[in-house]
Scaffold this motif. Structure first.
Motif: not given
Length: 284
Positions: A167-182
């Protein structure tokens, strides 16, 4: 427009995200194991290029593929429930490649990683929570973590923790969805989404179409450091997907085919074997 790299371009989510990104004007690089397999899933485009990475630990090849990239999307697939380090290997290799590029004078890309809602603290509700789905969500999370996909979630959590150390040098983001339906939805459907670190995601289910749209919205708006569950709609959702009853019906249909029926069949076969064994034993 910025250049977007998608790690595992053949993943189901990627096949939704990439066309949306191209339509929005992004230059897209798909990092895949097989370019021929990729182009069977995604149509060719002037602003789309596919790059083969046969070994996830091949940092040197990955380094050249990530040069000039503005945003890197990590969308590793989910293997069978067995000990795995797939996502850890992916993150370690990407971080090493980005570090090497920085030494050569390149600007590091922002990283958007797809993970799982059961890894979010939001899935650990207290019994006094006012969230209507709190107890159900908590039970589902515990079941998934400790019975079904324990190795996969452990791999994801370790990968996320490693990325958080940068985190001191790299920008990131996590996406945590629930169940995914197709399930299919109208291409023209437009819904505004917001991210949250304090609420559950869309009653635990979302379609690939909407998840891809929400992730592209994150990229367009600039990534924000942290873990988020998505998506939470701020505008009315059209009826293309249907209501939650449709979602539950699809989920139950999958559960019957993948779990219930095989379990019943196995139970019947075991029962027949036991009866046959008893009959044979008595006849002797």
């Amino acid at each position: 427009m910025p250049t977007l790299a998608v790690f595992n371009g053949t993943a189901r989510l990627s096949t939704y995200l990439i066309p949306k990104a191209l339509k929005a004007g992004y230059d897209v690089r798909a990092i895949v194991r097989s370019t021929s397999r990729f182009y069977h899933k995604v149509d060719k485009h002037d602003q789309l290029s596919a790059h083969e990475l046969r070994d996830v630990n091949d940092v040197e090849t990955l380094q050249s593929q990530l040069k000039g990239v503005d945003v890197l999307v990590l969308a590793a697939g989910i293997p069978l429930d067995e000990p795995t380090t797939l996502q850890q290997d992916m993150v370690h290799s990407c971080v090493a490649a980005i570090r090497a590029n920085i030494k050569d004078g390149s600007t590091p890309p922002s990283v958007l990683m797809l993970s799982s809602a059961p890894l979010s603290p939001l899935m650990d509700f207290e019994g006094t929570s006012t969230e209507p789905n709190a107890k159900k969500a908590n039970l589902m999370a515990k079941f998934l973590r400790y019975q079904m996909l324990v190795h996969e979630y452990d791999d994801q959590e370790r990968a996320m923790r490693y990325l958080e150390k940068q985190s001191s040098w790299l920008k990131f983001q996590f996406i945590l969805p629930g169940g995914i339906l197709d399930v299919s939805e109208p291409e023209e459907e437009t819904v505004k989404w917001r991210l949250s670190t304090t609420e559950m995601a869309f009653d635990l289910v979302i379609t690939y179409e909407r998840l891809a749209g929400a992730m592209l919205g994150c990229i367009d708006g600039g990534l924000e450091q942290g873990r988020y569950v998505v998506p939470i709609p701020t505008s009315k959702v059209k009826a293309g997907f249907g209501d939650m009853e449709t979602a539950r019906a699809n989920a139950w249909s999958w559960l019957k085919k993948a779990v219930v029926f095989p379990a019943l069949k196995g139970g019947v076969m075991v029962g027949i074997g036991l009866v046959a064994g008893l009959v044979t034993a008595r006849s002797r």
